[in-house]
Design a protein around this motif. Structure first.
Motif, PDB file in Angstrom:
ATOM      1  N   ALA B 259      46.991  43.281  41.298  1.00 46.20           N
ATOM      2  CA  ALA B 259      47.249  42.169  40.296  1.00 46.20           C
ATOM      3  C   ALA B 259      47.257  41.071  41.217  1.00 46.20           C
ATOM      4  O   ALA B 259      46.380  40.107  40.810  1.00 46.20           O
ATOM      5  N   ALA B 260      48.178  40.971  41.886  1.00 49.71           N
ATOM      6  CA  ALA B 260      48.366  39.759  43.004  1.00 49.71           C
ATOM      7  C   ALA B 260      47.058  39.560  43.745  1.00 49.71           C
ATOM      8  O   ALA B 260      46.758  38.056  43.812  1.00 49.71           O
ATOM      9  N   LEU B 261      46.386  40.550  44.350  1.00 50.16           N
ATOM     10  CA  LEU B 261      45.278  40.229  45.062  1.00 50.16           C
ATOM     11  C   LEU B 261      44.089  39.683  44.206  1.00 50.16           C
ATOM     12  O   LEU B 261      43.718  38.899  44.571  1.00 50.16           O
ATOM     13  N   LYS B 262      44.050  40.178  43.040  1.00 51.35           N
ATOM     14  CA  LYS B 262      43.150  39.544  42.106  1.00 51.35           C
ATOM     15  C   LYS B 262      43.294  38.124  42.038  1.00 51.35           C
ATOM     16  O   LYS B 262      42.480  37.243  41.861  1.00 51.35           O
ATOM     17  N   ASP B 263      44.708  37.896  41.772  1.00 53.90           N
ATOM     18  CA  ASP B 263      45.028  36.207  41.625  1.00 53.90           C
ATOM     19  C   ASP B 263      44.569  35.608  42.733  1.00 53.90           C
ATOM     20  O   ASP B 263      43.875  34.509  42.638  1.00 53.90           O
ATOM     21  N   GLN B 264      44.959  35.980  43.677  1.00 58.39           N
ATOM     22  CA  GLN B 264      44.599  35.420  45.050  1.00 58.39           C
ATOM     23  C   GLN B 264      43.327  35.229  45.257  1.00 58.39           C
ATOM     24  O   GLN B 264      42.734  34.294  45.604  1.00 58.39           O
ATOM     25  N   LYS B 266      40.830  34.999  43.048  1.00 56.64           N
ATOM     26  CA  LYS B 266      40.458  34.180  42.080  1.00 56.64           C
ATOM     27  C   LYS B 266      40.827  32.689  42.520  1.00 56.64           C
ATOM     28  O   LYS B 266      39.923  31.673  42.685  1.00 56.64           O
ATOM     29  N   LEU B 267      42.027  32.453  43.269  1.00 56.98           N
ATOM     30  CA  LEU B 267      42.323  31.117  43.647  1.00 56.98           C
ATOM     31  C   LEU B 267      41.650  30.654  44.950  1.00 56.98           C
ATOM     32  O   LEU B 267      41.223  29.689  45.337  1.00 56.98           O
ATOM     33  N   GLU B 268      41.371  31.969  45.934  1.00 53.93           N
ATOM     34  CA  GLU B 268      40.558  31.620  47.032  1.00 53.93           C
ATOM     35  C   GLU B 268      38.786  31.114  46.666  1.00 53.93           C
ATOM     36  O   GLU B 268      38.538  30.316  47.289  1.00 53.93           O
ATOM     37  N   ARG B 269      38.397  31.777  45.634  1.00 55.99           N
ATOM     38  CA  ARG B 269      37.154  31.406  44.936  1.00 55.99           C
ATOM     39  C   ARG B 269      37.293  30.026  44.588  1.00 55.99           C
ATOM     40  O   ARG B 269      36.301  29.314  44.994  1.00 55.99           O
ATOM     41  N   GLU B 270      38.358  29.729  43.761  1.00 58.48           N
ATOM     42  CA  GLU B 270      38.749  28.479  43.480  1.00 58.48           C
ATOM     43  C   GLU B 270      38.643  27.239  44.632  1.00 58.48           C
ATOM     44  O   GLU B 270      38.044  26.476  44.275  1.00 58.48           O
ATOM     45  N   MET B 271      39.367  27.757  45.609  1.00 58.60           N
ATOM     46  CA  MET B 271      39.221  26.797  46.819  1.00 58.60           C
ATOM     47  C   MET B 271      37.789  26.524  47.377  1.00 58.60           C
ATOM     48  O   MET B 271      37.537  25.448  47.569  1.00 58.60           O
ATOM     49  N   MET B 272      37.157  27.622  47.381  1.00 56.56           N
ATOM     50  CA  MET B 272      35.838  27.560  48.042  1.00 56.56           C
ATOM     51  C   MET B 272      34.868  26.455  46.975  1.00 56.56           C
ATOM     52  O   MET B 272      34.150  25.861  47.596  1.00 56.56           O
ATOM     53  N   ARG B 273      35.091  26.825  45.506  1.00 61.75           N
ATOM     54  CA  ARG B 273      34.323  25.959  44.847  1.00 61.75           C
ATOM     55  C   ARG B 273      34.839  24.462  44.997  1.00 61.75           C
ATOM     56  O   ARG B 273      33.938  23.589  45.117  1.00 61.75           O
ATOM     57  N   ILE B 314      48.206  30.251  46.524  1.00 55.65           N
ATOM     58  CA  ILE B 314      47.607  31.470  47.276  1.00 55.65           C
ATOM     59  C   ILE B 314      48.750  31.704  48.149  1.00 55.65           C
ATOM     60  O   ILE B 314      48.859  32.849  48.044  1.00 55.65           O
ATOM     61  N   GLU B 315      49.383  30.947  48.764  1.00 55.71           N
ATOM     62  CA  GLU B 315      50.435  31.671  49.663  1.00 55.71           C
ATOM     63  C   GLU B 315      51.726  32.048  49.009  1.00 55.71           C
ATOM     64  O   GLU B 315      52.192  33.036  49.182  1.00 55.71           O
ATOM     65  N   VAL B 316      51.893  31.603  47.729  1.00 57.12           N
ATOM     66  CA  VAL B 316      53.038  32.118  46.828  1.00 57.12           C
ATOM     67  C   VAL B 316      52.450  33.778  46.597  1.00 57.12           C
ATOM     68  O   VAL B 316      53.171  34.564  46.719  1.00 57.12           O
ATOM     69  N   ILE B 317      51.230  33.877  46.135  1.00 60.59           N
ATOM     70  CA  ILE B 317      50.714  35.106  45.744  1.00 60.59           C
ATOM     71  C   ILE B 317      50.900  36.110  47.122  1.00 60.59           C
ATOM     72  O   ILE B 317      50.925  37.272  46.943  1.00 60.59           O
ATOM     73  N   SER B 318      50.270  35.554  48.192  1.00 61.17           N
ATOM     74  CA  SER B 318      50.333  36.322  49.552  1.00 61.17           C
ATOM     75  C   SER B 318      51.500  36.699  49.811  1.00 61.17           C
ATOM     76  O   SER B 318      51.938  37.956  50.148  1.00 61.17           O
TER      77      SER B 318
END
Lengths: 581, 537
Positions: B259-264, B266-273, B314-318
């Motif tokens: 679940a955490a990785l999934k969120d991460q 998602k956020l990384e993809r958001e970052m890329m966007r 992302i850092e929090v999720i990591s």
């Protein structure tokens, strides 16, 4: 019974006293065996107890225990004697043991029987731990404690966590018997499917096998002692000994009439080795063993000449002359029991001393198996309840029986018509209570009573000699490498003499019928050959030639016996005179 | 009775000429005469020889198995034998036998007897009068018995009158020795018996202890045998349980981590966007120039702010994912540790039994080893005593002579006795056996020539046959004569009964003998004449 009591007495003395005490006791009793030794450290306990036991009776035993301090810790629970806490009782413990077993059974049921059975199966002793393993789920300790309290068993060893109990050797027969009785009750209950099970058969044989082992040990111990202490003396004695010297020894002791029976008895002991008789060209198929029968009216000294001479009789101050451990006394034994225990002797050669041979024939049907026994044949005896044998009997007999003696001849008191067949298979000697015989018996009794006859040393020499010859000729392991086995060689001269005797006898019988068989001649030859064994140390040859003097005695016996069997149709003295002129 | 009589004078091996009886008579007379005290300043009266006799010193050789004992027939000598009495062997062996049924008692008995055989109980000395124990004298007797046996004779009567112990007495004396001998042999038997009993008992207790050990091992083995499958089963179960628990823990961890990785993700993809969008805005800004620049800058800033926010998230999720991972690992480790402990505990159940078995068997082994060590030390002590007793037997054997005799033999060693008289005073002088030396040799001739007296020349001819016999037997005999009046009387009587000076055969011998000695140069003519005048006339 006498023999059994003697055995117990020996074992009791061995258990109760140290060898130093035994030496003191033996020395005080003036027994030659002890006089030859400097101290108790030199005695062999088995031999020492044997020597003492033979020379004392119950009264003597009691005196010994009163005069000497016995081992406080020693326990003996025999059939005739009991020793507990250093106190001797002249009565056995078997009744107490029986009661003890019954009490234990009452309290613990069959478990106690199982415990005893396991101990017996283990040879008489068993540890607590092993019993625990044997009797899964049963704690044997309370049973063992009870059995010990009742005197059935005794602690044989106690380690730090190890505990071992034993049934004392002398108590084994009664425990066995008790267990067997229980088994029998059970089998009777289980019933009749097991119809025909031989009652007590196994135990009789087991008991007898134990007895044989004991006898073997007795012979071994005697030989060991002889080889260690007296060998040189025995060989020296043997170099001067023969039938003539034996005859003169006995004649000096018992007089010119009585001596002949003892001579036969002792000569028969030499023959027991059953040595092969050969001739110059090979084997004769004969051997030196034979059975002896002394018959006559009661009180004519028959038992004295066989039982007392061979086994010894302490009360009558008569030491044993026979081969140690090779004579089985059968007093009070029934013929059926004899046939049963005979199985234990298959393949062994012993001498059975039967004092009341008449009693063997109280029951019908005994002649046939006994006839086979005399012929050393295969015995098989069947009743509706059991089958004994088949087994081969290779032993001999010394028997006594009563007959009615008439002016001429005699008639047996045995009713079985075939009894003569038994007689025919033995070397028989008739005792007639003549005045001369009566006087000799009375005189020698008196001389023995007053200690005028001292047989001790002579008896010891003869016993040592006969034991050594027996051991050599049976290739006993203790001597087989020291002395060679020698057969007895019969010469044509011997046959010639027998032939002449036969002719003289036959010419003396006026009737056409002969009342004795040719077996008589065979007995005479066997007698001469057995007597010749006394010459073992006199000859350096590889064989023992038949002694001429022995032949003369054999012919004398042949002629006298033929005369008796022929109802004294001729005078033996006349024939003998003619032969030896 | 058998008697062995020895010659008084024997020839030296090199001497060719036989030393005859006549020469013996002449020589002894010369010797006796030379010992005569002559008158002097101190002595007014000289001595005269009143008697000269040939007597015999008796020794008895009494049979002792293959050897014989030598007894002094005059009962002068004696020997002393050391006797050591044994510790109480009977009580030792009886104690052991009593302990035969109980290990504890056995242990106590062994401890009690560790000093019993340390030494003999006591030592004493047995004095045997008349027994000859002197090795050199015994050697002489052996020599006589072996060399001169052929000269034995049958003497029915007329034995040496000098005999204080007859055959029966001699045998009696030898019996005293025999008693010591037998008693030592008996002691040896006793010690051997003690060793045997101790060995047997040691063996018995060892055997029983071994049985006990075997039973103990069997008991443990059975327990172990029963326990082992149970333990195995339990371990299997625990391992299975552990496996499943770990599996479950890993699954939980995976789920949470997923679940955490999934969120991460998602956020990384958001970052890329957001990065792409910023790049887009920047490109549009370049192409359009100043037109819409500020609007685009605002947009870029917004994006950048959003990127910052996303990066923080992302850092929090990591961190959360890391925590989940750590927690998962921790859980697995805890499970593994817990189960390992449980498995170990199960395993220990068997090991514990094995260790107990080992400990108990070692304890039992030690239990038997301790008394065994003590028993071995007792055996060594007994063996030491045994050795000493065997040495005594050897010593006693040394007191006997290795010659077999069937019955007691009388050995007679001859000597001459001269009786001198001066007035009322009388004295005796003993002349022990001699060896006659060869006649010649320059030195001897010279010595003979310079010897002034007859006696000294005869002493050159006749040497003592056995020096030590002279010192230890005959000298003692002479001493005894002075101490023992009855012996003196007996010797005097014997001397009187057998005075050679009055015997014609002796006188004849002196005549012939002096002539022989004169021929050989041992005596001069005048000396001969003087001797003959004085003694053979």
């Amino acid at each position: 019974m006498i023999e059994e009591k003697l055995d117990e007495r020996k074992e009791l003395l061995k258990r109760a006293f140290s060898r130093v005490d035994l030496f003191e006791i033996g020395t005080k009793l003036g027994i030659p065996y002890f006089e030859e030794r400097q101290s108790g450290w030199e005695v062999d306990e088995t031999k020492a107890t044997q020597e003492i036991a033979y020379r004392i009776d119950d009264e003597g035993l009691r005196e010994i225990f009163e005069s000497y301090h016995s081992r406080e810790w020693a326990v003996f629970r025999g059939r005739h004697y009991t020793l507990e806490n250093g106190r001797l009782q002249l009565e056995g413990s078997w009744k107490t043991i029986q009661e003890g077993i019954r009490k234990a059974v009452k309290r613990h049921g069959r478990k106690s029987i199982e415990v005893l059975q396991k101990i017996l199966e283990a040879g008489g002793s068993r540890s607590l731990e092993t019993l625990r393993l044997d009797l899964k789920g049963i704690d044997p300790l309370p049973i063992l404690t009870d059995l010990e309290k009742h005197g059935v068993i005794a602690t044989s060893y106690k380690g730090s966590k190890y505990w071992e109990w034993q049934i004392l050797e002398e108590s084994i027969p009664i425990v066995q018997l008790e267990l067997d009785l229980k088994k029998r009750v059970k089998s009777r209950r289980m019933m009749l499917t097991a119809k025909g099970i031989a009652r007590g058969k196994v135990n009789y044989i087991l008991e007898e096998k134990e007895r044989i082992k004991k006898k073997d040990r007795e012979l071994d111990a005697y030989l060991r002692d002889l080889l260690a202490h007296r060998l040189e003396r025995v060989v020296r004695f043997g170099k001067t000994f023969n039938i003539a010297s034996l005859s003169s020894y006995l004649r000096d002791l018992f007089g010119p009439l009585l001596y002949f029976d003892s001579l036969l008895s002792i000569t028969q002991q030499y023959g027991l080795a059953d040595v092969e008789i050969i001739h110059e060209r090979g084997k004769t198929g004969k051997s030196t063993g034979w059975s002896l029968a002394l018959f006559g009216e009661p009180g004519t000294g028959k038992s004295f000449s066989t039982r007392d001479m061979i086994l010894g009789r302490p009360k009558a101050k008569m030491p044993a002359h026979g081969v140690p451990g090779r004579n089985r006394y059968c007093g009070g034994m029934t013929a059926a029991r004899f046939i049963r225990i005979g199985q234990a002797y298959a393949g062994r050669t012993f001498n059975f001393i039967v004092p009341e041979f008449n009693d063997f024939f109280k029951y019908r049907g005994m002649v046939e198996p006994l006839k086979l026994a005399m012929e050393q044949g295969e015995i098989k005896y069947e009743t509706h309840r059991e089958v004994i044998g088949p087994y081969r009997f290779e032993s001999f007999f010394s028997v006594n029986y009563n007959v009615s003696v008439y002016g001429r001849g005699y008639s047996v008191t045995v009713q079985d018509p075939n009894f003569s067949a038994i007689e025919d298979r033995m070397l028989c000697r008739l005792h007639r209570l003549t005045k001369e015989r009566f006087i000799e018996i009375a005189q020698s009794q008196m001389r023995l009573t007053f200690g005028e006859i001292d047989i001790g040393k002579g008896a010891q020499n003869i016993r040592d000699h006969v034991a050594l010859i027996y051991a050599i000729e049976t290739r006993h392991p203790l001597v087989k490498d020291r002395f060679p086995h020698k057969p007895v060689m019969i010469t044509p001269k011997a046959y010639e003499l027998i032939k002449r005797a036969r002719e003289a006898i036959l010419s003396g019988i006026s009737e056409k019928v002969v009342r004795f068989s040719a077996r008589l001649e065979d007995r005479a030859i066997r007698f001469a050959c057995a007597a010749s064994l006394m010459d073992y140390f006199n000859s350096d040859l590889e064989y023992i030639p038949v002694n001429e003097e022995a032949l003369k005695y054999a012919v004398q016996f042949y002629v006298e016996e033929a005369s008796v069997r022929s109802r004294e149709a001729f005078e033996p003295e006349d024939v003998l005179k003619k032969l030896f002129q | 009775m058998r008697v062995l009589t020895v010659s008084w004078a024997v020839n030296e091996r090199q001497r060719l000429k036989p030393f005859t009886e006549a020469m013996e008579a002449a020589s002894i007379l010369c010797l006796a005469d030379s010992e005569r005290r002559r008158p002097s300043i101190m002595r007014s009266r000289g001595e005269e020889i009143t008697h000269l006799s040939k007597l015999h010193y008796p020794f008895w050789a009494v049979p002792h198995g293959e050897r014989c004992l030598i007894i002094d027939g005059l009962n002068i000598s004696s020997d002393t034998i050391s006797v050591w009495s044994l510790p109480d062997v009977k009580s030792f062996t009886e104690d052991l036998k009593q302990a035969s049924r109980d290990f504890d008692i056995y242990r106590k008995v062994i401890s009690r007897h560790t000093e019993t055989f340390k030494d003999f109980k006591s030592a004493s000395e047995v004095h045997i009068q008349a027994l000859i124990g002197d090795k050199e004298i015994l050697e002489v007797i052996l020599e006589l018995l072996s060399q001169e046996m052929h000269s034995e004779e049958l003497l029915m009567e007329g034995l040496s009158p000098l005999l204080r112990l007859d055959k029966r007495d001699a045998v009696e004396r030898s019996e005293a020795f025999l008693d010591v001998w037998k008693s030592n042999l008996s002691d040896i038997e006793a010690l051997r018996y003690a060793i045997n009993v101790l060995n047997e008992e040691m063996e018995r207790h060892r055997e029983k202890t071994m049985t006990e050990i075997e039973e103990l091992q069997k008991r443990y083995e059975m327990k172990i045998l029963e326990l082992r499958p149970l333990v195995k089963k339990k371990i299997d179960r625990l391992m299975k349980e552990r496996k499943s628990k770990i599996k479950k823990a890993l699954k939980d961890q995976e789920k949470r981590l997923g679940a955490a990785l999934k969120d991460q993700d998602k956020l990384e993809r958001e970052m890329m966007r957001l990065e792409k969008r910023i790049e887009n805005y920047l490109a549009r800004k370049r192409t359009r120039g100043r037109r819409d620049a500020s609007q685009l800058d605002v947009k870029i800033e917004i994006c950048q702010n959003r990127m910052k926010e996303t990066a923080r998230r992302i850092e929090v999720i990591s961190r959360i994912a890391e925590t989940i991972r750590m927690e998962g690992d921790e859980t697995v480790k805890t499970i593994e540790d817990d189960y390992e402990k449980m498995i170990e505990k199960e395993r220990e159940k068997v090991e514990h039994l094995e260790a107990s078995m080992e400990a108990e068997t070692s304890e039992l082994r030690k239990e038997i080893e301790d008394p065994e060590a003590e028993a071995s030390s007792i055996i060594s002590q007994i063996e030491h005593l045994l050795k000493r007793k065997e040495m005594v037997i050897d010593e006693l054997k040394g007191t006997t002579v290795p010659a077999k005799v069937e019955e007691a033999i009388l050995i007679r060693i001859p000597f001459y006795v001269a009786r001198y008289k001066a007035g009322e005073r009388e004295r005796l002088k003993v002349f022990p056996p001699v060896v006659a030396v060869r006649r010649g040799g320059f030195v001897l001739k010279l010595k003979r020539a310079i010897k002034p007296t007859l006696g000294s020349r005869i002493r050159l001819l006749l040497h003592p046959r056995w020096d030590f016999l002279e010192q230890r037997v005959f000298a003692k005999f002479e001493e005894k004569l002075h101490e023992d009046a009855s012996l003196m009387e007996e010797v005097n009587r014997a001397v009187e009964l057998n005075n050679l000076l009055e015997a014609s055969h002796f006188k004849d011998g002196v005549v012939a003998g002096t002539s022989e000695l004169m021929k050989d140069g041992w005596i001069t003519g005048s000396e001969r004449k003087q001797m003959l005048d004085e003694y053979a006339s």
